[in-house]
Write an enzyme that holds these catalytic residues in place. Structure first.
Site, short mmCIF file in Angstrom:
data_model
loop_
_atom_site.label_atom_id
_atom_site.label_comp_id
_atom_site.label_asym_id
_atom_site.label_seq_id
_atom_site.Cartn_x
_atom_site.Cartn_y
_atom_site.Cartn_z
N PRO A 10 0.79 -1.23 0.00
CA PRO A 10 0.00 0.00 0.00
C PRO A 10 0.83 1.29 0.00
CG PRO A 10 -0.06 -1.05 2.16
CD PRO A 10 0.58 -2.03 1.21
N ASN A 11 0.34 2.23 -0.76
CA ASN A 11 0.87 3.59 -0.85
C ASN A 11 2.18 3.70 -1.64
OD1 ASN A 11 -1.24 4.80 0.79
ND2 ASN A 11 -0.31 3.68 2.49
N ARG A 18 5.16 11.05 -2.45
CA ARG A 18 4.84 10.72 -1.06
C ARG A 18 6.07 10.92 -0.17
NH1 ARG A 18 4.66 4.56 1.30
NH2 ARG A 18 3.92 5.14 3.36
N ALA A 77 3.01 -0.62 4.97
CA ALA A 77 2.53 -0.64 6.36
C ALA A 77 1.99 -2.01 6.79
CB ALA A 77 1.46 0.43 6.54
N GLU A 98 12.48 -9.47 2.40
CA GLU A 98 11.72 -8.31 2.89
C GLU A 98 12.50 -7.05 2.56
OE1 GLU A 98 11.07 -8.32 7.12
OE2 GLU A 98 10.21 -6.31 7.08
N HIS A 100 12.51 -2.63 2.40
CA HIS A 100 11.97 -1.30 2.71
C HIS A 100 12.93 -0.26 2.19
CE1 HIS A 100 9.06 -3.25 5.27
NE2 HIS A 100 10.06 -3.97 5.77
N ARG A 107 13.08 4.44 12.67
CA ARG A 107 11.88 5.28 12.61
C ARG A 107 11.00 5.03 13.85
NH1 ARG A 107 9.20 4.94 6.90
NH2 ARG A 107 8.11 6.77 7.75
#
Ligand code: DQA
Length: 147
Positions: A10-11, A18, A77, A98, A100, A107
Protein backbone atom coordinates in the site's frame (compact mmCIF):
# COMPACT_ATOMS: atom_id res chain seq x y z
CA UNK A 1 14.95 -18.52 -17.04
CA UNK A 2 14.24 -18.02 -13.34
CA UNK A 3 11.52 -15.58 -12.45
CA UNK A 4 11.37 -13.33 -9.42
CA UNK A 5 8.20 -11.60 -8.23
CA UNK A 6 8.68 -8.04 -6.96
CA UNK A 7 5.62 -7.23 -4.90
CA UNK A 8 4.81 -3.77 -3.54
CA UNK A 9 2.15 -2.97 -0.99
CA UNK A 10 0.00 0.00 0.00
CA UNK A 11 0.87 3.59 -0.85
CA UNK A 12 3.98 2.63 -2.80
CA UNK A 13 2.13 3.69 -5.98
CA UNK A 14 2.58 7.25 -4.66
CA UNK A 15 6.38 7.12 -4.53
CA UNK A 16 7.94 10.26 -5.93
CA UNK A 17 5.35 12.56 -4.38
CA UNK A 18 4.84 10.72 -1.06
CA UNK A 19 7.05 12.07 1.75
CA UNK A 20 10.11 12.47 -0.53
CA UNK A 21 12.23 13.38 2.51
CA UNK A 22 11.66 9.80 3.74
CA UNK A 23 11.27 7.79 0.53
CA UNK A 24 13.18 9.81 -2.06
CA UNK A 25 12.10 11.31 -5.37
CA UNK A 26 12.00 8.18 -7.51
CA UNK A 27 8.65 6.85 -8.66
CA UNK A 28 7.57 3.22 -8.57
CA UNK A 29 7.73 3.25 -12.35
CA UNK A 30 11.40 4.41 -12.15
CA UNK A 31 12.05 1.52 -9.75
CA UNK A 32 10.38 -0.94 -12.12
CA UNK A 33 12.56 0.29 -15.01
CA UNK A 34 15.66 -0.06 -12.81
CA UNK A 35 14.65 -3.59 -11.79
CA UNK A 36 13.93 -4.67 -15.37
CA UNK A 37 17.29 -3.39 -16.56
CA UNK A 38 19.15 -4.98 -13.64
CA UNK A 39 17.32 -8.29 -14.06
CA UNK A 40 18.58 -8.52 -17.65
CA UNK A 41 22.14 -7.89 -16.46
CA UNK A 42 21.96 -10.74 -13.97
CA UNK A 43 19.91 -13.17 -16.07
CA UNK A 44 16.54 -13.39 -14.33
CA UNK A 45 12.98 -12.51 -15.30
CA UNK A 46 10.94 -10.21 -13.10
CA UNK A 47 7.25 -9.65 -12.59
CA UNK A 48 6.49 -6.31 -10.93
CA UNK A 49 3.21 -5.79 -9.06
CA UNK A 50 1.71 -3.23 -6.68
CA UNK A 51 -1.53 -3.38 -4.71
CA UNK A 52 -3.08 -1.32 -1.95
CA UNK A 53 -5.18 -4.32 -0.90
CA UNK A 54 -4.02 -6.90 1.61
CA UNK A 55 -6.05 -9.75 0.05
CA UNK A 56 -4.62 -9.04 -3.40
CA UNK A 57 -1.12 -9.25 -1.95
CA UNK A 58 -2.05 -12.60 -0.35
CA UNK A 59 -3.39 -13.81 -3.73
CA UNK A 60 -0.20 -12.72 -5.48
CA UNK A 61 1.93 -14.63 -2.97
CA UNK A 62 -0.21 -17.77 -3.48
CA UNK A 63 0.02 -17.40 -7.27
CA UNK A 64 3.82 -17.15 -7.09
CA UNK A 65 4.08 -20.77 -6.01
CA UNK A 66 5.05 -22.73 -9.09
CA UNK A 67 5.57 -19.64 -11.24
CA UNK A 68 8.35 -17.78 -9.43
CA UNK A 69 11.52 -18.90 -7.70
CA UNK A 70 11.59 -16.07 -5.14
CA UNK A 71 9.68 -13.00 -3.98
CA UNK A 72 10.95 -9.55 -3.11
CA UNK A 73 8.31 -7.98 -0.89
CA UNK A 74 7.91 -4.38 0.18
CA UNK A 75 4.68 -4.83 2.14
CA UNK A 76 4.55 -1.16 3.19
CA UNK A 77 2.53 -0.64 6.36
CA UNK A 78 1.15 -4.21 6.19
CA UNK A 79 4.63 -5.26 7.29
CA UNK A 80 3.73 -4.08 10.77
CA UNK A 81 0.21 -5.49 10.95
CA UNK A 82 -0.45 -8.39 8.63
CA UNK A 83 -0.58 -11.88 10.04
CA UNK A 84 -2.32 -12.82 6.76
CA UNK A 85 0.79 -11.92 4.74
CA UNK A 86 3.01 -13.77 7.22
CA UNK A 87 0.83 -16.89 6.93
CA UNK A 88 0.75 -16.65 3.13
CA UNK A 89 4.54 -16.56 2.98
CA UNK A 90 4.83 -19.48 5.38
CA UNK A 91 2.30 -21.43 3.27
CA UNK A 92 4.01 -21.12 -0.11
CA UNK A 93 7.50 -21.96 1.14
CA UNK A 94 9.21 -19.63 -1.34
CA UNK A 95 12.25 -17.56 -0.40
CA UNK A 96 11.07 -14.04 0.42
CA UNK A 97 13.32 -11.02 0.77
CA UNK A 98 11.72 -8.31 2.89
CA UNK A 99 12.48 -4.88 1.53
CA UNK A 100 11.97 -1.30 2.71
CA UNK A 101 13.21 1.92 1.20
CA UNK A 102 13.58 3.52 4.61
CA UNK A 103 15.41 2.13 7.64
CA UNK A 104 12.34 0.97 9.58
CA UNK A 105 14.47 0.39 12.70
CA UNK A 106 15.48 4.05 12.85
CA UNK A 107 11.88 5.28 12.61
CA UNK A 108 8.81 5.19 14.90
CA UNK A 109 8.68 2.27 17.30
CA UNK A 110 5.61 0.74 15.61
CA UNK A 111 7.71 0.27 12.46
CA UNK A 112 10.32 -1.80 14.32
CA UNK A 113 7.96 -4.78 14.48
CA UNK A 114 7.77 -6.82 11.27
CA UNK A 115 5.42 -9.76 10.77
CA UNK A 116 7.35 -10.54 7.58
CA UNK A 117 10.80 -10.86 9.16
CA UNK A 118 10.25 -14.25 10.92
CA UNK A 119 9.26 -15.90 7.63
CA UNK A 120 11.69 -14.03 5.37
CA UNK A 121 15.05 -15.16 4.10
CA UNK A 122 16.41 -11.76 5.08
CA UNK A 123 15.66 -8.07 5.20
CA UNK A 124 17.07 -5.12 3.26
CA UNK A 125 16.13 -1.65 4.46
CA UNK A 126 17.46 1.87 4.49
CA UNK A 127 19.07 1.98 1.04
CA UNK A 128 16.24 3.69 -0.82
CA UNK A 129 15.52 2.53 -4.36
CA UNK A 130 18.92 0.86 -4.55
CA UNK A 131 17.52 -1.73 -2.13
CA UNK A 132 15.58 -3.26 -5.02
CA UNK A 133 18.71 -4.08 -7.01
CA UNK A 134 20.43 -5.32 -3.85
CA UNK A 135 17.43 -7.58 -3.24
CA UNK A 136 17.52 -8.84 -6.83
CA UNK A 137 21.19 -9.73 -6.45
CA UNK A 138 20.49 -11.53 -3.17
CA UNK A 139 17.49 -13.40 -4.61
CA UNK A 140 19.35 -14.40 -7.78
CA UNK A 141 22.28 -15.69 -5.80
CA UNK A 142 19.99 -17.58 -3.42
CA UNK A 143 18.21 -19.38 -6.25
CA UNK A 144 21.53 -20.21 -7.89
CA UNK A 145 21.58 -17.67 -10.71
CA UNK A 146 24.22 -14.97 -11.21
CA UNK A 147 27.50 -14.35 -9.48
C1 DQA B 1 8.13 1.13 3.88
C2 DQA B 1 8.21 1.33 5.39
C3 DQA B 1 6.85 1.13 6.05
O1 DQA B 1 6.95 1.35 7.44
C4 DQA B 1 5.85 2.12 5.48
O2 DQA B 1 4.58 1.90 6.03
C5 DQA B 1 5.81 2.10 4.00
C6 DQA B 1 7.06 2.02 3.26
C7 DQA B 1 9.46 1.47 3.18
O3 DQA B 1 9.62 1.06 2.03
O4 DQA B 1 10.31 2.14 3.77
O5 DQA B 1 4.75 2.23 3.40
O6 DQA B 1 7.82 -0.23 3.62
Amino acid sequence: MHSILILNGPNLNLLGSRQPEVYGAVTLSDIETMCRSHSQDIGVNVEFLQSNHEGELVDAIHAAKGTHAAIILNAGAYTHSSIALMDAIASVELPVIELHLSNIHAREEFRHKSFIAPVALGQICGFGAQGYTLALDAAARHIGVAS
